[in-house]
Enzyme design. Structure first.
Site, PDB file in Angstrom:
ATOM      1  N   ASN A 141      38.010   4.624  58.194  1.00 20.58           N
ATOM      2  CA  ASN A 141      38.796   4.358  56.704  1.00 20.58           C
ATOM      3  C   ASN A 141      38.079   4.673  55.337  1.00 20.58           C
ATOM      4  OD1 ASN A 141      40.606   4.205  59.268  1.00 20.58           O
ATOM      5  ND2 ASN A 141      41.067   1.760  58.730  1.00 20.58           N
ATOM      6  N   VAL A 142      39.067   5.751  54.956  1.00 23.90           N
ATOM      7  CA  VAL A 142      38.364   6.153  53.491  1.00 23.90           C
ATOM      8  C   VAL A 142      39.439   5.103  52.263  1.00 23.90           C
ATOM      9  CG1 VAL A 142      37.597   8.240  53.938  1.00 23.90           C
ATOM     10  CG2 VAL A 142      40.266   7.488  52.937  1.00 23.90           C
ATOM     11  N   ASP A 143      39.449   3.817  52.701  1.00 27.35           N
ATOM     12  CA  ASP A 143      40.098   3.311  51.973  1.00 27.35           C
ATOM     13  C   ASP A 143      40.053   1.857  51.308  1.00 27.35           C
ATOM     14  OD1 ASP A 143      40.626   1.703  53.833  1.00 27.35           O
ATOM     15  OD2 ASP A 143      42.071   1.989  54.943  1.00 27.35           O
ATOM     16  N   HIS A 158      33.042   8.370  57.301  1.00 28.08           N
ATOM     17  CA  HIS A 158      34.296   9.044  56.934  1.00 28.08           C
ATOM     18  C   HIS A 158      34.064   9.469  54.984  1.00 28.08           C
ATOM     19  CE1 HIS A 158      36.328   9.755  60.625  1.00 28.08           C
ATOM     20  NE2 HIS A 158      34.972  10.167  60.260  1.00 28.08           N
ATOM     21  N   CYS A 221      28.612  19.722  34.686  1.00 23.83           N
ATOM     22  CA  CYS A 221      28.303  20.858  34.815  1.00 23.83           C
ATOM     23  C   CYS A 221      29.006  22.040  35.250  1.00 23.83           C
ATOM     24  CB  CYS A 221      27.439  20.827  36.120  1.00 23.83           C
ATOM     25  SG  CYS A 221      28.328  20.880  37.323  1.00 23.83           S
ATOM     26  N   SER A 260      42.123   5.924  67.592  1.00 21.79           N
ATOM     27  CA  SER A 260      42.790   6.603  69.654  1.00 21.79           C
ATOM     28  C   SER A 260      41.305   7.574  69.988  1.00 21.79           C
ATOM     29  CB  SER A 260      43.417   7.028  69.055  1.00 21.79           C
ATOM     30  OG  SER A 260      43.228   8.504  67.706  1.00 21.79           O
TER      31      SER A 260
END
Length: 311
Positions: A141-143, A158, A221, A260
């Site tokens: 998870n990215v939460d 991730h 940049c 899963s």
């Protein structure tokens, strides 16, 4: 008497509000069976027979915090919409794709960033901090909810939605800082625009808003900015993969919660564990990619069973 009536009214309002809040938070939890006492006992034995447990978590543990997953029957993103997650190559090549992604992410951030850990995150933290059993948490998870809950040894496989990276010079930015910059250049009626949150904090919004949106650029940049997330079609950084492999080898058991294992970056952790002859247990609503390979599978909502595990 009047005070008693007011108390009754207040309690009724609080009850109604809590039911509404619970409904909102659990709208993305798929249908599931009640947890049996035998399942609780089996999971408890699996966990407390470990001295160095590695926990692998997926989107299924965050559905109880109001964040949907992708694949759950009826309530997952793939079941409710034709939308597919953004592909890495599309983001890299197309300025239009980047503009639309950032517009959706900008709107979704207000809700996504306010998501709170649930009982599963806190149970994992307790197994690490208090019981000294969990030595590493690997999350797909990215939460950021594990860190919000207080877990310390977390590998965000991730990446994270809370950090932004420049694809040209590798400069890093805090996501809240970027949100402030986006607010300076874009205005929005959130009630009219927001339709659906996605697992990565993205949402569906009106096309005219997306077309006029001004995305962020690197202040160092002028390069392209991207959330520090591994998009579909991209590879998890090798250094992170190697670190996970090391942690798997150091563990004595693997516990999978709410995944899963459809994505190979998570599935290969199980393949490594099995190659090293480590016991594996999966707790998930519905089938997983590794069900036929592992020692123990419990079909259950993680929030129904993990908080009942006691030392």
């Amino acid at each position: 008497m009047k005070r008693d009536v007011n108390q009754i009214v207040l309690k009724s309002m609080l009850y109604a509000y809590n039911r509404h809040l619970s409904t909102q938070l659990h709208q993305f939890v798929p249908k599931h069976k009640p947890v049996s006492e035998s399942d609780v006992k089996r999971l408890q034995e699996f966990i407390f027979n470990s001295k160095k447990l590695l926990v692998l978590t997926g989107a299924g543990i965050s559905t109880e915090s109001g964040i949907p997953d992708y694949r759950s029957k009826e309530v997952g993103l793939y079941e409710r919409t034709n939308h597919k997650p953004i592909q890495h190559i599309e983001f890299i090549k197309s300025a239009t794709v980047r503009q639309r992604y950032w517009a959706r992410n900008f709107v979704g951030w207000f809700r996504f960033s306010k998501s709170l850990p649930n009982s599963v995150h806190f149970s994992i933290r307790d197994l690490e901090i208090e019981d000294k059993i969990v030595h590493t948490v690997v999350t797909q998870n990215v939460d950021g909810l594990h860190l919000k809950a207080g877990s310390r040894n977390v590998i965000e496989l991730h990446g994270t939605g809370y950090r932004v990276i420049c694809l040209k010079c590798d400069a890093l930015y805090d996501r809240d800082y970027i949100q402030g910059k986006l607010l300076e250049n874009n205005s929005i009626d959130f009630e009219e625009t927001t339709k659906m949150i996605r697992p990565d904090g993205d949402v569906e919004i009106a096309s005219d808003f997306m077309n006029d949106f001004i995305p962020p650029i690197c202040e160092s940049c002028g390069g392209v900015l991207k959330p520090d997330i591994t998009f579909f079609g991209d590879n998890v950084p090798k250094q992170r993969v190697d670190l996970v492999r090391e942690k798997v080898s150091l563990s004595d058991r693997i516990l999978v919660l709410g995944s899963s294992l459809s994505v190979f970056s998570g599935y290969r952790i199980i393949l490594q564990a099995l190659e090293e002859k480590k016991p594996v247990c999966i707790v998930n609503i519905g089938s997983t990619r590794a069900d036929k390979l592992i020692n123990l599978k419990i079909d259950a909502k993680c929030g129904d069973i993990l908080p009942r595990i006691k030392s």
